[in-house]
Design an enzyme around this catalytic site. Structure first.
Site, PDB file in Angstrom:
ATOM      1  N   THR A  23      20.643   6.096  -0.404  1.00 14.83           N
ATOM      2  CA  THR A  23      22.208   6.296  -1.455  1.00 14.83           C
ATOM      3  C   THR A  23      22.903   6.503  -1.084  1.00 14.83           C
ATOM      4  OG1 THR A  23      19.866   7.111  -3.143  1.00 14.83           O
ATOM      5  CG2 THR A  23      22.305   7.438  -3.582  1.00 14.83           C
ATOM      6  N   GLU A  51      15.056  10.642  -0.613  1.00 18.56           N
ATOM      7  CA  GLU A  51      15.137   9.919   1.333  1.00 18.56           C
ATOM      8  C   GLU A  51      14.764  10.404   2.644  1.00 18.56           C
ATOM      9  OE1 GLU A  51      20.351   9.306   0.671  1.00 18.56           O
ATOM     10  OE2 GLU A  51      20.145  11.376   0.493  1.00 18.56           O
TER      11      GLU A  51
END
EC number: 5.3.1.6
Length: 262
Positions: free
Chosen positions: A33, A111
Site C-alpha cells: 500500500t 502489510e
C-alpha cells in the site's frame, strides 16, 4: 509513464518497474500500500494486459485491492492464497540491515501479516528513504479504540525506558476526526527521531495491552530495490550487498499509467 513526473515519482516508478519483473507466471503475490506500491500495481497490470501474465494477488488495503482489480489483476484473500511466493511493498524508511519503518499509509497491520506469510519480501523505494538509523519518520502504532488514552499513556511510559531520542506521541487525524484503519483501529504516531534498538522497541510496544501492531519491520525484508530520479536502480540484499545496478528508460505518457489515480 508520464514524462512530467517529479524526480521522486520517477524514482518510485523505476523501482516499481524493476520489481514487477521479478513476478513470474502463476505466482501468488502480496501487493503493498502507498504511492510506490501503486506504481507496482500499475506495472503488473500492464504485464497482465500485454503479456497475459497470470497471477493471484493479496492486497494489503482496500485501496490497493480496488486499483488491482481496475488494472485486471485477480485479487484473493490471504486465507484463500494460504501462502505467498513474493510480497512487494514500499517503506517509509529502511536501514543498512534492511530494517523498515512502515505504516505511513495506515496499512501496517495487513502489510506485516502479508509480508510474513511470504517466501520473499521485496521493498521498493526512492533513494531518500534510506537512513543510517531508523526513527526520523514517525513510527506508527495501531491501537484499538477501546481505552485508547490508557494505551497511549502506557506507550509513553514504555518509551521512557527505550533507547530513543524523542518521546512525543500524536493521534493520527483524518481532517477533524481520528484516522481509522481498515480494521477500525486508530494510529498513534511516535516521534522518536532515532531508534537505538529497533528490535527491543518493537517487542516492548507489542507487549502493551491495546496495541495491535507497530510499524517496525525487523528481519522481514529480504531485498530492497532503490530507484533514482534519473532512471538508475540498485537492487540490494542483506547477505550479498548490491546485486544489480542499471537504468530504466522512461516511456511516453500515452499508456496505462496516465489515467489511474494514485
Amino acid at each position: 509513464m508520464p514524462t512530467d513526473l517529479s524526480p521522486i515519482e520517477k524514482a518510485k516508478f523505476v523501482a516499481a518497474k524493476r520489481a514487477s519483473q521479478l513476478v513470474e507466471d502463476g505466482m501468488r503475490v502480496g501487493l503493498g500500500t502507498g504511492s510506490t506500491a501503486a506504481w507496482l500495481v500499475r506495472c503488473l497490470g500492464e504485464r497482465v494486459r500485454d503479456e497475459g501474465l497470470q497471477i493471484t494477488a493479496v492486497p494489503t488495503s482496500i485501496r490497493t485491492a480496488e486499483l488491482a482489480r481496475e488494472v485486471g489483476i485477480e485479487v484473493v484473500t490471504l486465507d484463500q492464497a494460504k501462502w505467498l511466493d513474493l510480497t512487494i511493498d514500499g517503506a517509509d524508511e529502511f536501514d543498512p540491515q534492511l530494517g523498515l519503518i512502515k505504516g505511513g499509509g495506515g496499512a501496517l497491520l495487513q502489510e506485516k501479516i502479508v509480508a510474513t506469510a511470504s517466501d520473499t519480501m521485496v521493498v521498493i523505494a526512492d533513494a531518500g528513504k534510506e537512513v543510517a538509523t531508523l526513527g526520523a519518520f514517525p513510527l506508527p502504532v495501531e491501537v484499538i479504540p477501546f481505552g485508547f488514552q490508557t494505551t497511549r499513556a502506557l506507550v509513553e511510559e514504555t518509551l521512557g525506558s527505550m533507547d530513543v531520542l524523542g518521546r512525543e506521541t500524536a493521534l493520527r487525524m483524518d481532517g477533524d476526526a481520528p484516522f481509522v484503519t481498515d480494521e477500525g483501529n486508530r494510529i498513534l504516531d511516535l516521534h522518536l527521531k532515532r531508534i537505538g534498538n529497533a528490535r527491543q522497541t518493537a517487542l516492548a510496544l507489542n507487549q502493551i495491552p491495546g496495541v495491535v501492531e507497530n510499524g517496525l519491520f525487523i528481519d522481514i525484508c529480504d531485498r530492497v530495490i532503490i530507484g533514482y530520479g534519473d532512471g538508475r536502480i540498485e537492487m540490494r540484499d542483506l547477505d550479498n550487498g548490491p546485486v544489480e545496478t542499471g537504468r530504466l528508460d522512461f516511456v511516453d505518457s500515452d499508456n496505462i499509467f496516465a489515467d489511474l489515480p494514485d
